[in-house]
Design an enzyme around this catalytic site. Structure first.
Site, PDB file in Angstrom:
ATOM      1  N   ALA A 164       1.792  -9.291  -2.243  1.00 45.24           N
ATOM      2  CA  ALA A 164       2.348 -10.026  -1.058  1.00 45.24           C
ATOM      3  C   ALA A 164       1.195 -10.635  -0.136  1.00 45.24           C
ATOM      4  O   ALA A 164       0.319  -9.662  -0.062  1.00 45.24           O
ATOM      5  CB  ALA A 164       3.335  -9.362  -0.364  1.00 45.24           C
ATOM      6  N   GLY A 169       3.141  -6.788  -4.628  1.00 49.29           N
ATOM      7  CA  GLY A 169       4.264  -7.774  -5.164  1.00 49.29           C
ATOM      8  C   GLY A 169       3.683  -8.321  -6.515  1.00 49.29           C
ATOM      9  O   GLY A 169       4.491  -8.892  -7.172  1.00 49.29           O
ATOM     10  N   GLU A 194       5.109  -5.976  -9.029  1.00 49.79           N
ATOM     11  CA  GLU A 194       6.641  -6.174  -9.037  1.00 49.79           C
ATOM     12  C   GLU A 194       6.854  -7.525  -9.621  1.00 49.79           C
ATOM     13  O   GLU A 194       7.811  -7.508 -10.515  1.00 49.79           O
ATOM     14  CB  GLU A 194       6.810  -6.231  -7.228  1.00 49.79           C
ATOM     15  CG  GLU A 194       6.906  -5.021  -6.854  1.00 49.79           C
ATOM     16  CD  GLU A 194       7.257  -5.131  -5.433  1.00 49.79           C
ATOM     17  OE1 GLU A 194       6.609  -5.953  -4.816  1.00 49.79           O
ATOM     18  OE2 GLU A 194       8.125  -4.331  -4.788  1.00 49.79           O
ATOM     19  N   GLU A 234       1.264  -0.259  -1.197  1.00 48.15           N
ATOM     20  CA  GLU A 234       1.742  -0.586   0.089  1.00 48.15           C
ATOM     21  C   GLU A 234       1.755   0.153   1.179  1.00 48.15           C
ATOM     22  O   GLU A 234       1.492   0.184   2.418  1.00 48.15           O
ATOM     23  CB  GLU A 234       3.297  -1.152   0.078  1.00 48.15           C
ATOM     24  CG  GLU A 234       3.485  -2.657  -0.840  1.00 48.15           C
ATOM     25  CD  GLU A 234       3.663  -2.306  -2.314  1.00 48.15           C
ATOM     26  OE1 GLU A 234       3.427  -1.190  -2.715  1.00 48.15           O
ATOM     27  OE2 GLU A 234       4.182  -3.253  -2.958  1.00 48.15           O
TER      28      GLU A 234
END
Ligand code: COA
Length: 265
Positions: free
Chosen positions: A71, A116, A119, A139
């Site tokens: 992200a 992300g 993911e 993260e």
């Protein structure tokens, strides 16, 4: 794929026959997922789902270095708690949509798949990684936790021990280790990644679309319910196949010793 321009839309789309290639296209930011990229991906997947000519989707990242490096940290840095929740939901909506899509989606992991990015890869139905790829949920190093489904999908793919290790320690793993843990299906030499992925995608694009859909649905439903409910769902889907022209074509072609031509009817 890797030739996508850094100044173009954050998502590039191209067709190779019935295979749609969707490329996250922010190579200068290692294809980090900001809100605009999440939205563009959602539009691209919706369009692929609605297009009857598309029978398989390949998802990858532009440039030689990254699938998706996570992200967008610069965007997250300033978010309020409510905006953070919204950002998580935006990512989760996209990824649940991909996971439950009725056409097979193959992640072609050409480099970093972090946060992300992992993911996003994990919501795809199949994952092929270059031997040079690095995968992880880092993260924790940002004082964060995965927010696009990482704790849940990694748990289902690789179990508690691997999930807790990847998320708590945060150190990325190489593609071979990801294969051992069941996080990726195949690892190939980086130079072969595109050819191998497109070969697999072409095979999926030739397969019976309604049967592919039935399998994806059964696995999605069965992964979240008890064995009795899962088996009953499989039986219902199996029965439904007997209403399809593709089932007559597939069984008929076998008996006539010819190659079947599936049309998704
Ligand atoms: N969000 C926003 N920007 C990112 C990013 C992310 N997740 N990952 C990389 N970038 C940007 C960098 O800021 C840099 O931009 P700049 O040139 O404008 O400064 C550019 O992409 C290239 O990255 P860089 O760090 O210079 O490449 P590198 O080869 O030295 O390192 C990584 C590669 C993947 C190890 C490193 O970029 C990294 O650790 N990224 C973050 C990974 C992460 O924590 N992801 C989870 C986020 S929830």
């Amino acid at each position: 794929m890797s030739e996508a321009s850094p100044t173009a839309s954050p998502v590039a789309v191209a067709d190779q026959g019935a295979v749609r290639v969707i490329t996250v296209n922010r190579p200068d930011k290692l294809n980090a997922l900001d809100a605009a990229t999440l939205d563009a991906l959602r539009q691209a997947f919706d369009a692929a789902a609605d297009d009857a000519g598309v029978r398989c989707v390949v998802l990858t990242g532009a440039g030689p270095k990254a699938f998706v490096a996570g992200a967008d940290i610069s965007q997250m840095n300033t978010l309020s708690p409510v905006q953070g929740r919204d950002f998580s939901q935006r990512g989760q909506r996209l990824m649940r949509g991909i996971e439950t899509m009725s056409k097979p989606v193959v992640a072609m992991i050409n480099g970093f798949a972090l946060g992300g990015g992992l993911e996003l890869a994990m919501c795809c139905h199949l994952r092929i990684a270059a031997d040079s790829a690095k995968l992880g949920q880092p993260e924790i190093n940002l004082g964060l936790i995965p927010g696009f489904g990482g704790t849940q999908r990694l748990l289902r793919l690789a179990g508690r021990a691997a999930t807790l290790e990847l998320c708590l320690v945060g150190t990325p793993i190489d593609a071979a280790r990801a294969r051992e843990l069941g996080i990726v299906n195949r690892v190939v030499a980086a130079a072969e990644l595109e050819a191998e992925t497109m070969k697999l995608a072409a095979q999926l694009a030739d397969a019976a679309p309604l049967a592919l859909r039935g399998i994806i649905d059964c696995v999605n439903v069965g992964g979240e319910c008890g064995i009795e409910e899962g088996l009953a769902y499989e039986t219902a889907q199996f029965g439904l196949m007997f209403s399809t022209g593709d089932m007559r074509e597939g069984t008929g072609a076998f008996l006539e010793r010819r190659k079947p031509a599936f049309e998704g009817r």
